[in-house]
Write an enzyme that holds these catalytic residues in place. Structure first.
Site, PDB file in Angstrom:
ATOM      1  N   TYR A  84       2.729   2.226   1.911  1.00 50.16           N
ATOM      2  CA  TYR A  84       4.137   2.408   3.286  1.00 50.16           C
ATOM      3  C   TYR A  84       5.345   2.199   3.288  1.00 50.16           C
TER       4      TYR A  84
ATOM      5  N   GLU B 123       1.181  -1.183   0.346  1.00 52.20           N
ATOM      6  CA  GLU B 123       0.348  -0.214  -0.095  1.00 52.20           C
ATOM      7  C   GLU B 123       0.809   1.316   0.152  1.00 52.20           C
TER       8      GLU B 123
ATOM      9  N   HIS C 211      -1.519   3.841  -1.354  1.00 52.99           N
ATOM     10  CA  HIS C 211      -2.208   4.872  -1.501  1.00 52.99           C
ATOM     11  C   HIS C 211      -2.583   5.638  -2.210  1.00 52.99           C
TER      12      HIS C 211
ATOM     13  N   ARG D  32       2.719  -8.784   3.746  1.00 50.79           N
ATOM     14  CA  ARG D  32       1.280  -8.463   2.965  1.00 50.79           C
ATOM     15  C   ARG D  32       2.466  -7.671   2.005  1.00 50.79           C
TER      16      ARG D  32
ATOM     17  N   GLN E 162     -18.466   5.056   3.369  1.00 51.71           N
ATOM     18  CA  GLN E 162     -19.210   6.136   3.975  1.00 51.71           C
ATOM     19  C   GLN E 162     -18.572   6.292   5.461  1.00 51.71           C
TER      20      GLN E 162
HETATM   21  P1  FAD Z   1     -36.197   7.514   2.256  1.00 51.65           P
HETATM   22  O1  FAD Z   1     -35.561   6.609   1.761  1.00 51.65           O
HETATM   23  O2  FAD Z   1     -36.616   8.987   0.897  1.00 51.65           O
HETATM   24  O3  FAD Z   1     -37.588   6.803   2.312  1.00 51.65           O
HETATM   25  C1  FAD Z   1     -39.321   6.686   2.394  1.00 51.65           C
HETATM   26  C2  FAD Z   1     -39.912   6.514   2.380  1.00 51.65           C
HETATM   27  O4  FAD Z   1     -41.111   6.618   2.791  1.00 51.65           O
HETATM   28  C3  FAD Z   1     -40.659   5.620   1.160  1.00 51.65           C
HETATM   29  O5  FAD Z   1     -40.513   4.706   0.456  1.00 51.65           O
HETATM   30  C4  FAD Z   1     -41.787   6.707   0.806  1.00 51.65           C
HETATM   31  O6  FAD Z   1     -42.354   5.769   0.006  1.00 51.65           O
HETATM   32  C5  FAD Z   1     -41.932   6.183   2.603  1.00 51.65           C
HETATM   33  N1  FAD Z   1     -43.615   7.429   2.629  1.00 51.65           N
HETATM   34  C6  FAD Z   1     -43.481   8.438   2.732  1.00 51.65           C
HETATM   35  N2  FAD Z   1     -44.365   9.318   3.470  1.00 51.65           N
HETATM   36  C7  FAD Z   1     -45.959   7.692   2.872  1.00 51.65           C
HETATM   37  C8  FAD Z   1     -46.982   7.610   3.449  1.00 51.65           C
HETATM   38  N3  FAD Z   1     -47.834   8.852   4.466  1.00 51.65           N
HETATM   39  N4  FAD Z   1     -47.717   6.499   4.016  1.00 51.65           N
HETATM   40  C9  FAD Z   1     -46.407   5.983   3.951  1.00 51.65           C
HETATM   41  N5  FAD Z   1     -45.345   5.569   3.214  1.00 51.65           N
HETATM   42  C10 FAD Z   1     -44.864   6.736   2.733  1.00 51.65           C
HETATM   43  N6  FAD Z   1     -27.379   7.827   0.745  1.00 51.65           N
HETATM   44  C11 FAD Z   1     -25.964   7.199   0.790  1.00 51.65           C
HETATM   45  O7  FAD Z   1     -25.832   7.158   1.650  1.00 51.65           O
HETATM   46  N7  FAD Z   1     -24.835   7.085  -0.473  1.00 51.65           N
HETATM   47  C12 FAD Z   1     -25.382   6.563  -1.726  1.00 51.65           C
HETATM   48  O8  FAD Z   1     -24.423   6.467  -2.206  1.00 51.65           O
HETATM   49  C13 FAD Z   1     -26.602   7.626  -1.906  1.00 51.65           C
HETATM   50  N8  FAD Z   1     -26.573   7.660  -3.039  1.00 51.65           N
HETATM   51  C14 FAD Z   1     -28.196   7.814  -3.622  1.00 51.65           C
HETATM   52  C15 FAD Z   1     -27.996   7.953  -4.987  1.00 51.65           C
HETATM   53  C16 FAD Z   1     -29.986   8.151  -5.101  1.00 51.65           C
HETATM   54  C17 FAD Z   1     -29.388   8.084  -6.918  1.00 51.65           C
HETATM   55  C18 FAD Z   1     -30.144   8.119  -4.395  1.00 51.65           C
HETATM   56  C19 FAD Z   1     -31.951   8.710  -5.031  1.00 51.65           C
HETATM   57  C20 FAD Z   1     -30.229   8.386  -3.528  1.00 51.65           C
HETATM   58  C21 FAD Z   1     -29.055   8.566  -2.387  1.00 51.65           C
HETATM   59  N9  FAD Z   1     -28.958   8.267  -1.025  1.00 51.65           N
HETATM   60  C22 FAD Z   1     -27.230   7.838  -0.872  1.00 51.65           C
HETATM   61  C23 FAD Z   1     -29.658   8.824  -0.025  1.00 51.65           C
HETATM   62  C24 FAD Z   1     -29.774   7.523   0.783  1.00 51.65           C
HETATM   63  O9  FAD Z   1     -31.085   7.009  -0.534  1.00 51.65           O
HETATM   64  C25 FAD Z   1     -30.671   8.290   1.808  1.00 51.65           C
HETATM   65  O10 FAD Z   1     -30.489   9.458   2.143  1.00 51.65           O
HETATM   66  C26 FAD Z   1     -31.848   7.963   2.477  1.00 51.65           C
HETATM   67  O11 FAD Z   1     -32.598   6.869   1.381  1.00 51.65           O
HETATM   68  C27 FAD Z   1     -33.236   8.121   3.155  1.00 51.65           C
HETATM   69  O12 FAD Z   1     -33.666   7.031   3.838  1.00 51.65           O
HETATM   70  P2  FAD Z   1     -35.631   7.449   4.549  1.00 51.65           P
HETATM   71  O13 FAD Z   1     -35.076   6.319   5.267  1.00 51.65           O
HETATM   72  O14 FAD Z   1     -34.422   8.826   5.802  1.00 51.65           O
HETATM   73  O15 FAD Z   1     -36.223   8.065   3.336  1.00 51.65           O
HETATM   74  P1  NAP Z   2     -27.324  17.721  -2.033  1.00 55.19           P
HETATM   75  O1  NAP Z   2     -25.986  16.512  -2.047  1.00 55.19           O
HETATM   76  O2  NAP Z   2     -27.481  18.586  -1.344  1.00 55.19           O
HETATM   77  O3  NAP Z   2     -27.245  18.163  -3.564  1.00 55.19           O
HETATM   78  C1  NAP Z   2     -28.131  19.387  -4.094  1.00 55.19           C
HETATM   79  C2  NAP Z   2     -27.881  20.127  -5.601  1.00 55.19           C
HETATM   80  O4  NAP Z   2     -29.031  21.030  -5.722  1.00 55.19           O
HETATM   81  C3  NAP Z   2     -26.182  20.815  -4.596  1.00 55.19           C
HETATM   82  O5  NAP Z   2     -25.662  21.036  -6.125  1.00 55.19           O
HETATM   83  C4  NAP Z   2     -26.993  22.822  -5.161  1.00 55.19           C
HETATM   84  O6  NAP Z   2     -26.073  23.306  -5.182  1.00 55.19           O
HETATM   85  C5  NAP Z   2     -28.521  22.371  -5.486  1.00 55.19           C
HETATM   86  N1  NAP Z   2     -29.220  22.841  -5.009  1.00 55.19           N
HETATM   87  C6  NAP Z   2     -29.667  23.506  -4.381  1.00 55.19           C
HETATM   88  N2  NAP Z   2     -31.053  24.384  -3.967  1.00 55.19           N
HETATM   89  C7  NAP Z   2     -31.335  24.779  -4.826  1.00 55.19           C
HETATM   90  C8  NAP Z   2     -32.306  25.093  -6.098  1.00 55.19           C
HETATM   91  N3  NAP Z   2     -33.153  26.206  -5.457  1.00 55.19           N
HETATM   92  N4  NAP Z   2     -31.880  25.124  -7.498  1.00 55.19           N
HETATM   93  C9  NAP Z   2     -30.880  24.578  -7.967  1.00 55.19           C
HETATM   94  N5  NAP Z   2     -29.970  24.089  -7.773  1.00 55.19           N
HETATM   95  C10 NAP Z   2     -30.213  23.907  -6.003  1.00 55.19           C
HETATM   96  O7  NAP Z   2     -28.634  16.585  -2.958  1.00 55.19           O
HETATM   97  P2  NAP Z   2     -28.935  15.256  -3.528  1.00 55.19           P
HETATM   98  O8  NAP Z   2     -28.208  15.496  -4.258  1.00 55.19           O
HETATM   99  O9  NAP Z   2     -30.342  15.634  -3.623  1.00 55.19           O
HETATM  100  O10 NAP Z   2     -28.502  14.517  -2.487  1.00 55.19           O
HETATM  101  C11 NAP Z   2     -29.723  14.005  -1.374  1.00 55.19           C
HETATM  102  C12 NAP Z   2     -28.343  13.934  -0.390  1.00 55.19           C
HETATM  103  O11 NAP Z   2     -28.365  11.907  -0.757  1.00 55.19           O
HETATM  104  C13 NAP Z   2     -27.302  14.083   0.517  1.00 55.19           C
HETATM  105  O12 NAP Z   2     -26.985  14.827   1.363  1.00 55.19           O
HETATM  106  C14 NAP Z   2     -26.410  13.098  -0.501  1.00 55.19           C
HETATM  107  O13 NAP Z   2     -25.591  12.867   1.124  1.00 55.19           O
HETATM  108  C15 NAP Z   2     -27.254  11.700  -0.651  1.00 55.19           C
HETATM  109  N6  NAP Z   2     -25.985  11.243  -1.278  1.00 55.19           N
HETATM  110  C16 NAP Z   2     -25.356  10.781  -1.337  1.00 55.19           C
HETATM  111  C17 NAP Z   2     -24.035   9.984  -1.705  1.00 55.19           C
HETATM  112  C18 NAP Z   2     -22.747   9.579  -2.063  1.00 55.19           C
HETATM  113  O14 NAP Z   2     -22.235   8.744  -3.139  1.00 55.19           O
HETATM  114  N7  NAP Z   2     -22.513   9.465  -0.900  1.00 55.19           N
HETATM  115  C19 NAP Z   2     -25.081  10.168  -3.436  1.00 55.19           C
HETATM  116  C20 NAP Z   2     -25.865  10.096  -3.653  1.00 55.19           C
HETATM  117  C21 NAP Z   2     -26.724  10.921  -2.252  1.00 55.19           C
HETATM  118  P3  NAP Z   2     -25.880  24.851  -5.385  1.00 55.19           P
HETATM  119  O15 NAP Z   2     -26.953  25.863  -4.841  1.00 55.19           O
HETATM  120  O16 NAP Z   2     -24.551  24.981  -5.207  1.00 55.19           O
HETATM  121  O17 NAP Z   2     -26.155  24.249  -7.129  1.00 55.19           O
HETATM  122 FE1  SF4 Z   3     -17.913   1.128   4.844  1.00 56.36          FE
HETATM  123 FE2  SF4 Z   3     -20.311   0.297   6.293  1.00 56.36          FE
HETATM  124 FE3  SF4 Z   3     -20.040   1.184   3.973  1.00 56.36          FE
HETATM  125 FE4  SF4 Z   3     -18.431  -1.055   3.730  1.00 56.36          FE
HETATM  126  S1  SF4 Z   3     -20.718  -0.932   4.403  1.00 56.36           S
HETATM  127  S2  SF4 Z   3     -18.010   0.581   3.098  1.00 56.36           S
HETATM  128  S3  SF4 Z   3     -18.074  -1.269   6.085  1.00 56.36           S
HETATM  129  S4  SF4 Z   3     -19.650   1.781   6.068  1.00 56.36           S
END
Ligand code: FAD
Ligand code: NAP
Ligand code: SF4
Length: 697
Positions: free
Chosen positions: A170, A168, A256, A218, A348
């Protein structure tokens, strides 16, 4: 008929003086528990839980042999008998749980994030601000003696062995290649001299610890840096460390500072075991039978089994999968594969925490490294609890509550569980997210959660249900950026694209460059919606894409990257000035940025979205949609971006309209995940909040 589910994985490994109960090694991970004295009880609980879970051999996070070897100031060090006594707590707990444990001796050399760092030559690394001091010959001798002392103290502390970290990039690795070793004394110059350090360390460690102690070396098999070791050099070193007394050869992949991902979720499963196979075949051909261990992106038992069955290695090293699930091996052995909480390789809560100087944990298992503090016990007063929303937060809460003995009703408006994870798993390189949904689906069954799908609930229904408590995990709704003209049919939300699969044109503007904007850009540029395969599920394509070559044909295993051409033209926009993607994960953001660059995704920052549509000058002759933008606070340099589609990824707002009516009716309400706070929400926070709330109710 063989009834053992994974016969190769579960086969004991006889090392002559001791036998490992199976072929699974828990690879070394820096968890933060190593640093300072206060974490020994936690470390003991952490490793004992993994030992009880059935792993064959645990390797601890790295301990420095001296202060020059520190990864950061005051990093965990094993250099005195007093320190060895503290470690006894850890070794005793692991042995009582029926396990075996080796201590990793880690000297970081020029990677040390501290001013006392040393190296073969005074060459700064790109990943530390500190320039190392070049060691004198006497200084090198002192480092060797520190390694030996550390190994002897590890034995005194009750460890079953040590791992000498030689990969890695090191300290030891830094002696091997001319990139970092420009000496012309007895420790530099010819390869024979450059490899003297590891051979001396292993030989003298073996002398000090005796024959009946495990010494893992390693070895960096593929450095993934342009002037890394050649394959003949790797083989020469392998032979020499075996002759010097190594019991096991573990595999290291990439320095790294390499710009090729090696463990992130977009790396295909078992992406590097073919390199270990090359080493094993070469050693076997010479009659060297030292067991060889392979690693990187082995996260399910069938993957590891296949690797062993085809002879790539004698043993597998899994590290992060043991953060995700301490019981990985027992579950595999008992035919309960579908109950494994799979590491999705997101980094993460583990690596990203380590780099931020925070205690490590796991996105899918918040108990990891918090075993003594986050305990899940049976509730003295079972209650009837409603959880609304079966996204990550609701699933974690509902299954933990049910495990504690509560009667849990989990409602979701959708036809399946998972919430936003159903979108995440469609992004190329995030296929692993489907494993989390499989895990939770099984947990729902096993814990007896009453699952109600296609069930959008309102406050009246929840009141009528006479629940003792209601947990709102209703997630988020996309933020409306209110751009004039956005009602045009070719203006789509990320939900339209990922879930509803609405068609997207050949030239696209993505509004918002957060996590979702990046994911959408990658999805569209790869052409996932057009049926183009994800390189993460196609190893040869992935190796081409990142420029990984056979180390026997190319020193270090790096060649020119040959990515597939982009499926469409993508423009990624943000309002903030500066480089997009700065809020992405510390250890994975660079991969997303590099992936988009390979697909020629253009980025624009400091943008104001003025309007969309066929306003004057906004539609070109091809009839495309016009996105009219200006730049900066003065709203100057207006231009029209002519595109076929616009995808809105402008962030999210909490969805919690049920809270007020329920509270007004006197119902006890708790908010978790996106429903509580949408800003900077991720699944790590959602799952942790769900689990922690459920542990208390
Ligand atoms: P949600 O996942 O939004 O779930 C809420 C649920 O509540 C939904 O299933 C909805 O149907 C249900 N619901 C809402 N209202 C009602 C109601 N009245 N009755 C019954 N059901 C209801 N996070 C990461 O950490 N790493 C990532 O790499 C990552 N990548 C992402 C990529 C994409 C494209 C997207 C969209 C999201 C990503 N996220 C990622 C974000 C992550 O998925 C969210 O932070 C997470 O799902 C939030 O969880 P939650 O349970 O709060 O809400
Ligand atoms: P986000 O990361 O908060 O990004 C939102 C984007 O929208 C930013 O680029 C923001 O930057 C822009 N924005 C905010 N308000 C706006 C407005 N009124 N008009 C136009 N642009 C606006 O949120 P997200 O992409 O929706 O993701 C949601 C959550 O999912 C994130 O917090 C993230 O942690 C999680 N997620 C994580 C991963 C991961 O790889 N870890 C991947 C996907 C999602 P500007 O205001 O500069 O334009
Ligand atoms: Fe790290 Fe858990 Fe994500 Fe695996 S699932 S990479 S152990 S945070």
């Amino acid at each position: 008929m063989n009834t053992v589910p994974y016969p190769h994985l579960l086969e004991p490994l006889d090392l002559g003086f001791t036998t490992l109960k199976n072929r699974v090694l828990m690879g070394s991970m820096h968890t933060g528990l190593e640093d300072g004295r206060k974490h020994f009880a936690q470390m003991a609980a952490f490793y004992a839980e993994r030992a009880r879970g059935g792993v064959g051999l645990i390797v601890t996070g790295g301990f420095a042999p001296n202060i020059e070897g520190w990864a950061k100031p005051f990093a965990g060090t094993l250099a005195t008998s007093g320190a060895a006594r503290r470690h006894r707590q850890v070794t005793a707990a692991v042995h009582a749980a029926g396990g075996k444990i080796a201590l990793q001796v880690l000297h970081t050399g020029r990677y040390g994030y501290q001013p006392l760092c040393v190296a073969p030559s005074r060459i700064k690394s790109p990943i530390s601000p500190f320039t190392p001091r070049a060691l004198s010959a006497r200084g090198i001798e002192r480092q060797i003696r520190a390694f030996v002392r550390c190994a002897r103290l590890a034995r005194e502390a009750g460890y079953d062995g040590v791992e000498v970290m030689g990969s890695e990039g090191y300290f030891i690795n830094q002696f091997l290649v001319t990139h970092t070793n420009q000496r012309n004394d007895d420790w530099g110059g010819s390869y024979a001299k450059r490899m003297r350090l590891p051979v001396e360390i292993v030989r003298r460690v073996r002398e000090a610890v005796g024959p009946d102690f495990i010494v893992v070396y390693r070895l960096s098999l593929i450095d993934l840096i342009p002037d890394g070791s050649s394959w003949p050099e790797v083989l020469e070193l392998a032979r020499a460390v075996v002759a010097a007394g190594a019991t096991l050869l573990n595999t290291g992949i990439g320095w790294h500072e390499a710009r090729i991902p090696t463990i992130a979720t977009s790396v295909p499963r078992a992406a590097f075991t073919w390199v270990t196979r090359k080493l094993r075949d070469a050693l076997r051909a010479e009659g060297i039978n030292t067991p060889v261990i392979t690693s990187n992106r082995l996260n399910m038992p069938e993957v590891a089994e296949a690797v062993l069955a085809r002879g790539d290695a004698d043993m597998v090293s899994l590290a992060r999968p043991f953060l995700a699930d301490a019981e990985f091996v027992n579950k595999a052995a008992q035919g309960r594969r579908d109950e494994i909480n799979t590491c999705i390789a997101c980094n993460q809560a583990c690596l990203d925490h380590t780099f931020a100087n925070r205690l490590c944990s796991c996105l899918v298992n918040p108990r990891a490294c918090h075993e003594t503090e986050l305990t899940i016990s049976k509730s003295a007063v079972p209650k009837r609890i409603a959880v609304v929303g079966a996204g990550p937060a609701g699933l974690a809460a509902a299954t933990t509550l049910a495990e504690r003995g509560h009667e849990v009703h989990l409602f979701d408006a959708a036809a399946g569980i998972g919430g936003q994870f159903n979108m995440a798993r469609r992004v190329p390189g995030k296929e692993e997210f489907a494993e989390t949904l499989r895990y939770f689906a099984r947990r729902v069954e096993l814990t007896g959660v009453h699952l109600h799908l296609d069930a959008r609930v309102d406050a009246a229904a929840l009141q009528a249900g006479a629940f003792d408590e209601v947990v709102l995990a209703t997630g988020v709704s996309p933020r409306d950026p209110k751009i004039p003209g956005q009602e045009h049919p070719q203006v789509l939300s990320y939900i339209d694209v990922l879930l509803r699969r609405k068609p997207v044109g050949r030239k696209v503007a993505v509004v918002g460059a957060g996590g979702i904007g990046f994911d959408i850009a990658e999805y569209l540029a790869t052409g996932t919606d057009l049926g183009h395969a994800s390189p993460s599920t196609d190893l040869p394509a992935w190796l081409r894409e990142w420029g990984v070559a056979d180390p026997a044909t190319q020193r270090g295993g790096v060649v020119r990257a040959q990515p597939e051409p982009a499926a469409r033209e993508v423009l990624l926009l943000q309002r903030k000035p500066g480089r997009p993607g700065t809020t992405l994960g510390k250890t994975t953001g660079w991969i997303h940025r590099a992936a988009l660059k390979m697909k020629n995704v253009q980025t624009l920052s400091g943008v104001n979205y003025e309007r969309i549509g066929a306003v004057a000058g906004a539609a070109d002759e091809s009839g495309r949609l016009g996105l009219f933008v200006t730049f900066g606070e003065e709203r100057k340099d207006g231009q029209v971006l002519a595109v076929d589609s616009i995808v809105l990824c402008a962030g999210q707002e909490p969805l919690r309209e049920l809270r007020s009516p329920l509270q007004a009716a006197g119902v006890k309400v708790h908010l978790i995940g996106g429903a509580l706070e949408a800003g900077e929400l991720d699944a790590k926070r959602a799952i942790e909040q769900g689990t922690r709330l459920a542990a208390l109710l």
